[in-house]
Design a protein around this motif. Structure first.
Motif, PDB file in Angstrom:
ATOM      1  N   UNK A 153       1.043  -1.141  -0.025  1.00  0.00           N
ATOM      2  CA  UNK A 153      -0.015   0.230  -0.076  1.00  0.00           C
ATOM      3  C   UNK A 153       0.876   1.297   0.079  1.00  0.00           C
ATOM      4  N   UNK A 154       0.748   2.163  -0.959  1.00  0.00           N
ATOM      5  CA  UNK A 154       1.436   3.432  -1.048  1.00  0.00           C
ATOM      6  C   UNK A 154       1.281   4.087  -2.106  1.00  0.00           C
ATOM      7  N   UNK A 155       1.985   5.165  -2.469  1.00  0.00           N
ATOM      8  CA  UNK A 155       1.821   5.886  -3.809  1.00  0.00           C
ATOM      9  C   UNK A 155       2.262   5.785  -4.885  1.00  0.00           C
ATOM     10  N   UNK A 156       1.904   5.942  -6.099  1.00  0.00           N
ATOM     11  CA  UNK A 156       2.148   5.755  -7.485  1.00  0.00           C
ATOM     12  C   UNK A 156       2.169   6.939  -8.016  1.00  0.00           C
ATOM     13  N   UNK A 157       3.204   7.663  -8.460  1.00  0.00           N
ATOM     14  CA  UNK A 157       3.622   8.857  -8.508  1.00  0.00           C
ATOM     15  C   UNK A 157       4.485   9.013 -10.203  1.00  0.00           C
ATOM     16  N   UNK A 158       4.166  10.237 -10.918  1.00  0.00           N
ATOM     17  CA  UNK A 158       5.133  10.574 -12.117  1.00  0.00           C
ATOM     18  C   UNK A 158       5.972  11.575 -11.202  1.00  0.00           C
ATOM     19  N   UNK A 159       7.347  11.279 -11.650  1.00  0.00           N
ATOM     20  CA  UNK A 159       8.368  12.210 -11.155  1.00  0.00           C
ATOM     21  C   UNK A 159       9.012  13.049 -12.370  1.00  0.00           C
ATOM     22  N   UNK A 160       8.483  14.318 -12.458  1.00  0.00           N
ATOM     23  CA  UNK A 160       9.328  15.222 -13.646  1.00  0.00           C
ATOM     24  C   UNK A 160      10.319  15.852 -13.092  1.00  0.00           C
ATOM     25  N   UNK A 161      11.325  15.507 -13.698  1.00  0.00           N
ATOM     26  CA  UNK A 161      12.787  15.821 -13.180  1.00  0.00           C
ATOM     27  C   UNK A 161      13.624  16.892 -14.307  1.00  0.00           C
ATOM     28  N   UNK A 162      13.681  18.054 -13.785  1.00  0.00           N
ATOM     29  CA  UNK A 162      14.372  19.061 -14.510  1.00  0.00           C
ATOM     30  C   UNK A 162      15.584  19.342 -14.215  1.00  0.00           C
ATOM     31  N   UNK A 163      16.437  19.945 -15.149  1.00  0.00           N
ATOM     32  CA  UNK A 163      17.877  20.635 -14.786  1.00  0.00           C
ATOM     33  C   UNK A 163      17.987  21.770 -15.261  1.00  0.00           C
ATOM     34  N   UNK A 164      18.338  22.591 -13.955  1.00  0.00           N
ATOM     35  CA  UNK A 164      18.678  24.217 -14.452  1.00  0.00           C
ATOM     36  C   UNK A 164      20.114  24.188 -14.475  1.00  0.00           C
ATOM     37  N   UNK A 165      20.601  24.716 -15.885  1.00  0.00           N
ATOM     38  CA  UNK A 165      22.024  24.652 -16.174  1.00  0.00           C
ATOM     39  C   UNK A 165      22.898  25.884 -15.488  1.00  0.00           C
ATOM     40  N   UNK A 166      22.317  26.217 -14.277  1.00  0.00           N
ATOM     41  CA  UNK A 166      23.283  27.223 -13.555  1.00  0.00           C
ATOM     42  C   UNK A 166      22.814  27.167 -11.938  1.00  0.00           C
ATOM     43  N   UNK A 167      23.102  27.935 -11.309  1.00  0.00           N
ATOM     44  CA  UNK A 167      22.961  27.937  -9.900  1.00  0.00           C
ATOM     45  C   UNK A 167      21.839  28.753  -9.398  1.00  0.00           C
ATOM     46  N   UNK A 168      20.924  27.990  -8.468  1.00  0.00           N
ATOM     47  CA  UNK A 168      19.782  28.972  -7.865  1.00  0.00           C
ATOM     48  C   UNK A 168      20.486  30.278  -7.169  1.00  0.00           C
ATOM     49  N   UNK A 169      21.622  30.127  -6.585  1.00  0.00           N
ATOM     50  CA  UNK A 169      22.089  31.284  -6.082  1.00  0.00           C
ATOM     51  C   UNK A 169      22.621  32.432  -6.672  1.00  0.00           C
ATOM     52  N   UNK A 170      22.651  32.289  -7.902  1.00  0.00           N
ATOM     53  CA  UNK A 170      22.777  33.292  -8.753  1.00  0.00           C
ATOM     54  C   UNK A 170      21.499  33.807  -9.196  1.00  0.00           C
ATOM     55  N   UNK A 171      20.422  33.571  -8.882  1.00  0.00           N
ATOM     56  CA  UNK A 171      19.104  34.189  -9.383  1.00  0.00           C
ATOM     57  C   UNK A 171      18.198  34.438  -8.260  1.00  0.00           C
ATOM     58  N   UNK A 172      18.523  33.962  -6.973  1.00  0.00           N
ATOM     59  CA  UNK A 172      17.645  34.000  -6.016  1.00  0.00           C
ATOM     60  C   UNK A 172      18.408  34.862  -4.826  1.00  0.00           C
TER      61      UNK A 172
END
Length: 310
Positions: free
Chosen positions: A6-25
């Motif tokens: 008993x548990x979850x069935x899910x789709x995992x949508x995995x994306x790659x940002x080709x930079x660092x979050x710290x440069x934009x946040x």
């Protein structure tokens, strides 16, 4: 022998940002955060704890029975499971919902921003353990809150031994509810972080848990795992992987090894090593259901890893 997962069935949508979050946040602009990331790479993987565990059990030669609720977009996933001969008898489709989905964006520093939509998973209580027949062992893994509570109650009422695997679902439950899960279950499995949280919320330590269940299994990543019973403690070594590609789903692969050992009444040292090898095989591939092996390949690697035959 049939394991009802008993548990979850899910789709995992995995994306790659080709930079660092710290440069934009910008830290001083968090209160007016409004950012957009271009993600040239996208993978859509089949995931969810119940399906991941079932997939790994199938590789080990078992006939697992996942139980979950999914949405109107489940078609491609259903085809995938059937391709592998995994039964979908107790995967209920709800036409007014989407299948649970994770949207994961990873930057070049391996930081992640994840959004999770539970969708049909939140109605998992619509499935009943008693809907399945011939079940010899059960598992309650992360799922909708009400579903987890009711499935544990149903396993206990039916006298079916089951593993309690709270995983990412643990924050949904308070100490009293977690203590109830443990009292009902036959085995408990958590990772080291979840074990600390479980101790904090229940006020129980190893001895308290093992006085109520047959075994407590704690995984510790690269440090191996520990299996505690009322009379003994087993330290399970890791298997060195050929490559470290993706740790996502390693815990589910490990748990499939536990279920396999329990179904075949193997001793804890053997069961733990099967589980450890399953985790190593998984980490060598991206995604949670892309690794594959034959029975002979598994037995050969088990012998090479542990110096004895399976």
């Amino acid at each position: 022998m049939t394991a009802l997962i008993c548990g979850s069935v899910a789709y995992d949508n995995i994306m790659v940002f080709e930079d660092s979050f710290r440069h934009h946040i910008l830290p001083d602009k968090i209160h007016i955060l409004n950012v957009s990331f271009l993600v040239p790479r996208l993978r859509r993987e089949f995931g969810g704890c119940a399906a991941n565990i079932a997939y790994n059990l199938k590789l080990l030669g078992e006939d697992p029975l996942p139980m979950a609720t999914v949405g109107h977009d489940f078609g491609p996933y259903r085809d995938w499971l059937r391709q592998w001969g995994i039964r979908t008898d107790h995967i209920r489709t709800l036409d007014d919902y989407y299948t649970a989905q994770a949207f994961i964006t990873t930057d070049l520093d391996r930081n992640q921003i994840t959004a999770f939509h539970p969708g049909a998973m939140n109605r998992s209580e619509l499935n009943k353990v008693t809907d399945a027949t011939g079940v010899t062992l059960g598992m309650v893994s992360p799922d909708g809150r009400t579903g987890m509570i009711e499935h544990a109650e149903q396993f206990a009422a039916a006298g079916i031994p089951f593993i309690f695997d709270p995983g990412q679902g643990m924050p949904m439950f308070n100490g009293e509810e977690l203590r109830r899960f443990i009292d009902q279950s036959t085995w408990v499995t958590v990772n080291d972080y979840e074990w600390q949280l479980l101790k904090d919320r229940t006020g129980w330590d190893v001895e308290d848990v093992t006085s109520r269940v047959d075994a407590l299994i704690v995984t510790r990543g690269s440090e191996g795992s520990s299996i505690y019973t009322a009379s003994a403690e087993y330290e399970i070594p890791i298997v060195k992987p050929a490559a470290i590609e993706d740790p996502t789903g390693c815990g589910d692969a490990y748990r499939a090894g536990l279920v396999y050992g329990l179904l075949h009444k193997l001793d804890w040292e053997t069961t733990g090593r099967i589980a450890s090898l399953m985790g190593a095989i998984k980490i060598e591939q991206h995604g949670t259901q892309n690794h594959i092996f034959t029975r002979q390949q598994f037995e050969d690697r088990f012998k090479a890893s542990f110096g004895r035959s399976l």
